[in-house]
Design a protein around this motif. Sequence first.
Motif, mmCIF file in Angstrom:
data_model
loop_
_atom_site.group_PDB
_atom_site.id
_atom_site.type_symbol
_atom_site.label_atom_id
_atom_site.label_comp_id
_atom_site.label_asym_id
_atom_site.label_seq_id
_atom_site.Cartn_x
_atom_site.Cartn_y
_atom_site.Cartn_z
ATOM 1 N N THR A 128 38.191 39.577 55.331
ATOM 2 C CA THR A 128 39.388 39.598 54.494
ATOM 3 C C THR A 128 39.204 40.514 53.285
ATOM 4 O O THR A 128 40.151 41.193 52.868
ATOM 5 N N ARG A 129 38.002 40.556 52.724
ATOM 6 C CA ARG A 129 37.751 41.467 51.598
ATOM 7 C C ARG A 129 37.908 42.917 52.043
ATOM 8 O O ARG A 129 38.527 43.731 51.343
ATOM 9 N N PRO B 13 26.572 37.386 49.767
ATOM 10 C CA PRO B 13 27.414 37.305 48.571
ATOM 11 C C PRO B 13 26.620 37.567 47.299
ATOM 12 O O PRO B 13 25.451 37.201 47.193
ATOM 13 N N ARG C 140 35.127 35.721 54.955
ATOM 14 C CA ARG C 140 35.117 36.288 53.603
ATOM 15 C C ARG C 140 34.987 37.801 53.648
ATOM 16 O O ARG C 140 35.747 38.530 52.997
ATOM 17 N N TYR C 141 34.024 38.296 54.423
ATOM 18 C CA TYR C 141 33.822 39.742 54.474
ATOM 19 C C TYR C 141 35.026 40.442 55.096
ATOM 20 O O TYR C 141 35.504 41.462 54.568
ATOM 21 N N VAL D 71 35.366 29.769 51.793
ATOM 22 C CA VAL D 71 34.784 30.663 50.786
ATOM 23 C C VAL D 71 35.676 31.874 50.512
ATOM 24 O O VAL D 71 35.263 32.812 49.828
ATOM 25 N N VAL D 72 36.906 31.833 51.036
ATOM 26 C CA VAL D 72 37.879 32.899 50.767
ATOM 27 C C VAL D 72 38.815 32.407 49.668
ATOM 28 O O VAL D 72 39.588 31.480 49.896
ATOM 29 N N PRO E 102 32.024 30.981 57.690
ATOM 30 C CA PRO E 102 32.885 31.278 56.544
ATOM 31 C C PRO E 102 32.651 32.652 55.921
ATOM 32 O O PRO E 102 33.595 33.282 55.433
ATOM 33 N N PHE E 103 31.402 33.128 55.956
ATOM 34 C CA PHE E 103 31.124 34.423 55.339
ATOM 35 C C PHE E 103 31.580 35.593 56.197
ATOM 36 O O PHE E 103 31.778 36.693 55.695
ATOM 37 N N THR F 224 37.676 28.934 56.291
ATOM 38 C CA THR F 224 38.157 29.813 55.218
ATOM 39 C C THR F 224 37.747 29.336 53.829
ATOM 40 O O THR F 224 38.233 29.866 52.834
ATOM 41 N N PHE G 173 42.967 31.461 50.040
ATOM 42 C CA PHE G 173 43.282 31.949 51.385
ATOM 43 C C PHE G 173 44.719 31.602 51.784
ATOM 44 O O PHE G 173 45.480 32.464 52.244
#
Length: 303
Positions: A105-106, A286, A102-103, A51-52, A98-99, A49, A55
């Motif tokens: 959760t966004r 990103p 990130r995606y 890069v979130v 991680p990405f 997590t 978090f």
Amino acid sequence: MPSRRHDLLARLVPVLRRSRELDDEPTERARVEAWHATLDQGPDRALPTRVVPRFAQRWDATVTDLGFPCHVLTPRGRPVDRTLYYVHGGGYMAPIDPFHVRYATRLADAIGARVVMPDYPLAPEHTWKDSHDALVEDAARWAGSDGGAVLAGDSAGGGLALAMALSMRDRGLPQASSLVLHAPWVDLTTSTPETFAADAIDPWLFIGKTQAYAAWWAGSADDLGRPEVSPALGDLAGLPRAIMLYGTRDLLAPGCRLLARRAAEAGWDLTAIEEPDLIHVYGLLPFVPESARAFRQVRAFLR
């Protein structure tokens, strides 16, 4: 014309990921198995997590047991109307990145959803048979819950999400409200001759590796064409409405075009967005305008 930021990442991502063609299948298998031996194999292994933003402050994280871990992320202090069931990519041999988190959760933030992210067992130690039924049953459970579920994935995860949707339909289970597919890997047989030409312009994916990973995931040559493995070759009628986004500098673009053609023939409501000169899963990159545009397109589709 791609942005400068996109073209910079198109050069950097393959370098950072140490992307190159395999030497031979046994060497690649040994490399991947040695890598897997270094990963946390515990049932409570944590999501990556880092890069979130914030978090831990913004999400409650729990893990359910499907025979393998499945992460459930519930937003703190924000309403939840539905579920985003996100299946990660990585050639069926790489773990959650991680990405991916990130995606997911966004997107969940944007549509008012919780995130469910299965950490399915990876090839070459495992094949599709080791997770497919559990994934189908779990996704159907969320699809049948209040608010329903959006079924989404990228690359191999996009192909797996589509394969799950086919099985959910065929078994008479609750279906997802919609599908979101980023450059899905939907034809592991490499039946499209154009794939070999795409190999020459894709800076990230390599055909030798994808063919090896496909064989590992299928487990046998007889299973490569099964809809659970190559869903583009299955019956596409009666699936939930879907959006698919992919670029043309992508080894998987010919398979995406095959899926779009077969969807039209089957009468399946699939919105296919092809972006010239963009690389694999550009929608997850990103800080590039192309991924921001893809995010807006997905969000608008899910309203």
